[in-house]
Design an enzyme around this catalytic site. Sequence first.
Site, short mmCIF file in Angstrom:
data_model
loop_
_atom_site.label_atom_id
_atom_site.label_comp_id
_atom_site.label_asym_id
_atom_site.label_seq_id
_atom_site.Cartn_x
_atom_site.Cartn_y
_atom_site.Cartn_z
N TYR A 47 -11.35 9.06 -13.11
CA TYR A 47 -10.67 8.18 -13.60
C TYR A 47 -10.49 6.70 -14.19
O TYR A 47 -11.32 6.28 -13.81
CB TYR A 47 -9.41 7.57 -11.76
CG TYR A 47 -7.69 7.12 -12.86
CD1 TYR A 47 -7.38 7.02 -13.43
CD2 TYR A 47 -6.85 7.74 -11.14
CE1 TYR A 47 -5.73 6.85 -13.77
CE2 TYR A 47 -5.25 6.96 -12.05
CZ TYR A 47 -5.42 6.77 -13.11
OH TYR A 47 -3.88 6.13 -13.53
N TRP A 105 2.95 1.43 -4.58
CA TRP A 105 2.28 0.67 -5.87
C TRP A 105 2.91 0.87 -7.05
O TRP A 105 2.91 -0.34 -7.82
CB TRP A 105 1.10 1.73 -5.85
CG TRP A 105 0.34 1.30 -7.23
CD1 TRP A 105 0.07 1.44 -8.68
CD2 TRP A 105 -1.39 0.22 -7.63
NE1 TRP A 105 -0.78 1.20 -9.31
CE2 TRP A 105 -1.64 0.31 -8.56
CE3 TRP A 105 -1.54 -0.68 -6.43
CZ2 TRP A 105 -2.46 -0.62 -8.75
CZ3 TRP A 105 -2.30 -1.33 -7.16
CH2 TRP A 105 -3.23 -1.54 -8.27
N TRP A 106 3.74 1.79 -7.11
CA TRP A 106 4.55 1.50 -8.34
C TRP A 106 5.89 0.35 -8.46
O TRP A 106 5.97 0.08 -9.06
CB TRP A 106 5.56 2.72 -8.19
CG TRP A 106 4.75 3.75 -8.83
CD1 TRP A 106 3.90 4.48 -9.42
CD2 TRP A 106 5.85 4.89 -8.66
NE1 TRP A 106 3.22 5.27 -9.83
CE2 TRP A 106 4.85 6.25 -9.31
CE3 TRP A 106 7.04 6.23 -8.01
CZ2 TRP A 106 5.71 7.79 -8.84
CZ3 TRP A 106 7.18 7.19 -8.06
CH2 TRP A 106 6.46 7.76 -8.89
N TYR A 136 -2.58 -7.27 -15.04
CA TYR A 136 -2.68 -5.53 -14.64
C TYR A 136 -4.77 -5.55 -14.18
O TYR A 136 -5.01 -4.04 -13.81
CB TYR A 136 -2.31 -5.04 -16.47
CG TYR A 136 -2.75 -3.15 -15.90
CD1 TYR A 136 -1.11 -2.09 -15.84
CD2 TYR A 136 -3.67 -2.17 -15.93
CE1 TYR A 136 -1.80 -1.31 -15.32
CE2 TYR A 136 -3.91 -1.01 -15.97
CZ TYR A 136 -2.43 -0.41 -15.73
OH TYR A 136 -2.86 0.85 -15.36
N HIS A 182 -5.62 -3.73 -10.12
CA HIS A 182 -6.58 -2.43 -10.63
C HIS A 182 -8.24 -2.95 -9.88
O HIS A 182 -8.73 -2.35 -9.32
CB HIS A 182 -6.64 -2.36 -11.83
CG HIS A 182 -5.13 -1.16 -12.35
ND1 HIS A 182 -4.31 -1.36 -12.46
CD2 HIS A 182 -5.58 0.26 -12.79
CE1 HIS A 182 -3.19 -0.77 -12.76
NE2 HIS A 182 -3.78 0.43 -12.12
#
Length: 104
Positions: A41, A76-77, A18, A22
Amino acid sequence: MIRKGFKMKLYKGMEKEYEKRHNELWPEMQEMIHEHGGRNYSIFLDEETDVLYGYIEIEDEELWAKGADTAINRKWWDFMADIMETNPDNSPVSIDLHPVFHLD
């Protein structure tokens, strides 16, 4: 500016993957976030529970919501669906958090 907090759930053992994904965030995804009013963010991981806690500042709820329907966001999802809990459309299962305190 609207501050949003939310939580998501990572699958066990996917912490490093993960973070890697990112750290290599696609430039098109970064542009989409900014184009839809997202700034400042951050995502944090609780390593004991594999719960991800997100924080983002947005300009407008309606503009931000439109980002979900972009092709890059859906891509992306799909890319992230194998390492975290998702809905049938591969969007992450995300629960908004109620703000209780803020200090500038």
